[in-house]
Design an enzyme around this catalytic site. Structure first.
Site, PDB file in Angstrom:
ATOM      1  N   TRP A 325       0.845  -1.208   0.000  1.00 41.11           N
ATOM      2  CA  TRP A 325       0.000   0.000   0.000  1.00 41.11           C
ATOM      3  C   TRP A 325       0.879   1.257   0.000  1.00 41.11           C
ATOM      4  O   TRP A 325       0.540   2.264  -0.615  1.00 41.11           O
ATOM      5  CB  TRP A 325      -0.899  -0.002   1.247  1.00 41.11           C
ATOM      6  N   HIS A 326       2.037   1.150   0.686  1.00 40.24           N
ATOM      7  CA  HIS A 326       2.889   2.336   0.795  1.00 40.24           C
ATOM      8  C   HIS A 326       3.554   2.723  -0.515  1.00 40.24           C
ATOM      9  O   HIS A 326       3.933   3.877  -0.703  1.00 40.24           O
ATOM     10  CB  HIS A 326       3.966   2.114   1.871  1.00 40.24           C
ATOM     11  N   GLY A 327       3.726   1.790  -1.397  1.00 41.48           N
ATOM     12  CA  GLY A 327       4.330   2.167  -2.669  1.00 41.48           C
ATOM     13  C   GLY A 327       4.659   0.972  -3.526  1.00 41.48           C
ATOM     14  O   GLY A 327       4.768  -0.159  -3.035  1.00 41.48           O
ATOM     15  N   PHE A 489       2.353   8.402  -0.976  1.00 47.26           N
ATOM     16  CA  PHE A 489       1.626   7.148  -0.870  1.00 47.26           C
ATOM     17  C   PHE A 489       0.176   7.383  -1.248  1.00 47.26           C
ATOM     18  O   PHE A 489      -0.626   6.546  -1.344  1.00 47.26           O
ATOM     19  CB  PHE A 489       1.715   6.572   0.544  1.00 47.26           C
TER      20      PHE A 489
END
Lengths: 489, 301
Positions: A325-327, A489
């Site tokens: 999800w963060h990247g 993000f």
């Protein structure tokens, strides 16, 4: 628009005065003002991407209603899948398209087949991961019959795009935030003052702590081959405080700003670096995202029910998805996997809920045991941050190798002394120490200075705010301004 | 609500008062004190005024040219040159200006020094030459780094008022002849890096500096209006540097000269040795500056 910009300094008072002075008695107008302000706030960065928010809003507004009125389970499921496909599809295209494409091409070349795809130059819309998850919670909760849909488009659109938390959270649940748009809001002096205090603390964390730590962390991470042992460890610690100050600072400003408009947002960070084990850390770090994954991924997968295989699988899934999800980078996935590895032992031994309350509750200092638990948890969290910060897995592994292989070298100590003597400002070290003390002192509250000098004379409290402001201005003038990390993000 | 607003106002009053006093001080300093300082006083015999950026600052030794003054400043875009000239012509009678003119002045990276990513480099140095409306304009352009710019303006006022030459490059409104390169030599890798920095953006040839060109036109108009002669000067450039400049910039430079019917003192091909250039290939060393200035004298007289 950035919170730490002159634009926002002008924008906020104007919206605030219009909201309470001009539109106070009309809920519809207040919501309309929030919607327009939120679109201006977002469009200040790039107005073209407003269409994405609007599209997402319209789709989920109507799908939510259709799910609610549909009696056929099959139809309800189809509608939910449509919402998931639209929202996650947008996220996939804008955030993950190039990542999948590159890895697909690499996988083919590994098997001796060479294919060439040109990757698109896609701009990642700011905050897409945040508002996508927020609207998803709306349709999923309606599907689960936890909430009723909204029939007021204005309220719903304002809920999706609510400017304080639009671009970097906290990711609010529809069940918690949406009803607040339907209730009349009256100005509350104490709530507003508290909001301002939290904003002040957020700016302090961002500008003084995070941006200064960023300078040192960047210096070490960008030239990590030149450093060894302790100095690399120090770089990772600086990054740990950079990301904490940056993200929790943003959350504080968002929550404080919301309070100015009469809204309550959930606490997003609960002093995570005072955690005694990794499970406690994850209950205190980015709470809105962790609980989102818990409720919408982990529990539907079976949670902690079933055999050990299922438990391990579920833990890995939630941590890997959280990392992803963060990247769109393997470093984030590795960060998630490492945290899963940290978490699994205490989870399987059923020791993950030992530390629920705040550490050293009703005591001024922790016991030795608690102190060492906090230090150990912080140490492993810092090691995981190395993956988060590094440009790729190879760099992260090199960093860790150089850090541990020369940990006790004399040259490593010399480098640390050199860093402290020539690079790190003594003033910052003093301020940083005070910051840690204030955080420790306020660990049982919502933010570090919530009750600071609470029962003391007003003049003392005001003086402390002037001191905070002066320090913020000093660092704003002399430091390097950095964007909020979580924007990407 | 009213109580809250009153509390906010009473809390902010000391801060706003300090800021107000700061602005008053800056205004007074800029309008009265700094502009009257020594560095803003020009010899009445000055006939030739050299203006431009680092090309002129590095190449023209004004002390060797009678009745001339080099008021160039490193990284100075034409926006600032225009306002500098406007300011000077209010105080002095100038017969002729010689303006630095080169390919990089047409590249969009030069607009970055006006209102882009590099816009904090110049404002404080030339702040006191600007009209009030322009002062506000540059503060607006730099609103994201306002505190940094204000701090530098304050420091600049101090350095300019007391004529502190030690950090002249950082704070004065001109550098004049400034060259510290003694034993330098041109370097092909450095030249390539320089070309990429100046003319390319994201691996593609960059666009033109629209704003800088607007102000180049304004400089010409101002000279006409004030009856000042104006010549362009191209200072020596290393052949390798010139060779790899994208063609669109070469054409643009030539077109502009023809279109505006300008006089050009072209020193680009002086056939200087490699040791007359600094590693980046578009500036000259002290040795190069001496040769350039001697040739320039011959051309001027």
């Amino acid at each position: 628009m950035l919170f730490n910009s002159i634009d926002f300094l002008v924008f906020l008072p104007i919206v605030f005065l219009l909201y309470w002075k001009v539109f106070q008695k009309n809920l519809r107008l207040q919501n309309a003002l929030i919607l327009v302000s939120s679109y201006i706030f977002y469009g200040w960065w790039d107005w073209r991407f407003l269409s994405l928010i609007l599209f997402s809003t319209i789709v989920d507004f109507f799908i939510g209603q259709f799910i609610f009125i549909s009696e056929s389970n099959k139809k309800r499921k189809m509608l939910l899948i449509t919402s998931l496909l639209v929202n996650l599809g947008l996220l996939g295209v804008f955030k993950y398209y190039n990542f999948f494409l590159e890895n697909f091409v690499q996988a083919f070349s590994f098997f001796g087949r060479s294919i060439s795809f040109s990757s698109l130059k896609i701009i990642l819309p700011v905050g897409i991961s945040f508002y996508t998850f927020q609207t998803l919670s709306f349709t999923i909760d309606i599907y689960k019959k936890k909430i009723k849909p909204s029939y007021n488009f204005l309220s719903f659109a304002a809920f999706v795009s609510f400017f304080p938390q639009l671009v970097a959270g906290p990711i609010e649940r529809a069940s918690q935030l949406l009803p607040q748009f339907s209730k009349s809001r009256n100005f509350d002096y104490f709530k507003s003052v508290d909001g301002l205090r939290q904003i002040l603390w957020g700016f302090f964390k961002k500008i003084v702590i995070a941006d200064t730590c960023a300078t040192y962390a960047n210096l070490i991470f960008n030239n990590y081959q030149e450093y060894t042992g302790l100095s690399l460890f120090l770089g990772a610690i600086f990054f740990a405080f950079q990301i904490y100050g940056d993200f929790s600072g943003y959350s504080d400003i968002a929550i404080g700003t919301s309070r100015l408009f009469g809204f309550n947002l959930m606490q997003n960070f609960n002093f995570p670096y005072f955690s005694r084990d990794i499970a406690e850390f994850w209950r205190r770090w980015h709470i809105s995202l962790s609980t989102w994954f818990r409720d919408y991924v982990y529990i539907p997968l079976g949670g902690s029910k079933g055999g050990n295989f299922n438990k391990i699988r579920n833990v890995f899934i939630i941590f890997l998805v959280s990392g992803f999800w963060h990247g769109a980078n393997w470093t984030f996935i590795a960060w998630g996997a490492l945290n899963a590895l940290y978490f699994l032992p205490i989870f399987l031994l059923k020791r993950n809920r030992l530390n629920i309350d705040s550490v050293a509750l009703n005591r001024k200092i922790p016991s030795f045991k608690e102190f060492f638990q906090i230090m150990f948890t912080f140490l492993i969290v810092v090691i995981a941050w190395i993956f988060f910060r590094s440009v790729d897995i190879k760099a992260a592994l090199n960093f860790i190798y150089l850090m541990f292989s020369h940990l006790f070298d004399k040259s490593s100590y010399v480098q640390v002394l050199d860093l402290f003597y020539f690079k790190v400002e003594p003033l910052f070290l003093i301020i940083f120490s005070v910051f840690i003390l204030l955080e420790w002192n306020g660990r049982q509250f919502n933010y570090g200075i919530e009750k600071f000098l609470y029962n003391k004379k007003r003049i003392l409290r005001l003086s402390s705010y002037y001191i905070f402001l002066t320090i913020i201005f000093y660092f704003l003038i002399n430091g390097e301004e950095q964007e909020f990390i979580y924007f990407q993000f | 609500m009213n109580k809250f607003i009153k509390s906010i106002i009473s809390f902010l009053t000391p801060i706003l008062s300090c800021l107000f006093i700061f602005f008053i001080i800056i205004t007074v300093i800029s309008q009265v004190l700094v502009r009257e300082s020594k560095q803003y006083q020009f010899d009445k015999n000055i006939e030739f005024l050299f203006l431009g950026d680092s090309h002129i600052a590095h190449a023209v030794i004004d002390s060797l040219i009678p009745n001339s003054l080099n008021l160039s400043k490193i990284s100075e875009p034409y926006y600032y040159t225009y306002h500098k000239l406007k300011f000077i012509t209010r105080k002095s009678r100038i017969k002729k200006i010689l303006l630095g003119y080169s390919y990089h002045n047409f590249s969009s990276y030069y607009d970055e020094f006006i209102n882009g990513n590099l816009s904090t480099v110049m404002p404080h140095k030339l702040f006191f030459c600007l009209d009030f409306s322009e002062q506000l304009r540059i503060l607006n352009w730099n609103r994201k780094k306002l505190l940094l710019v204000l701090k530098n303006i304050f420091l600049s006022s101090y350095h300019q008022f007391f004529n502190l030459e030690k950090e002249k490059n950082d704070y004065w409104f001109y550098d004049g002849y400034y060259n510290t390169f003694v034993d330098a030599k041109v370097d092909s890798i450095n030249i390539q890096d320089r070309i990429i920095f100046q003319f390319y953006k994201e691996e593609k040839v960059g666009s033109f500096a629209n704003l800088n060109i607007v102000y180049l036109n304004k400089i010409i108009d101002l000279c006409q209006e004030k009856n000042i002669e104006i010549d362009f000067i191209i200072t020596p450039l290393h052949p390798l540097y010139v060779k790899i400049i994208p063609n669109i910039f070469k054409s643009k430079l030539n077109e502009f000269i023809v279109k505006k019917n300008m006089n050009l003192i072209d020193l680009e091909d002086l056939n200087l040795s490699d040791s007359c250039y600094v590693p980046d290939g578009d500036h000259v060393t002290i040795k190069g500056a001496e040769i350039t200035t001697r040739v320039l004298i011959r051309k001027l007289y």
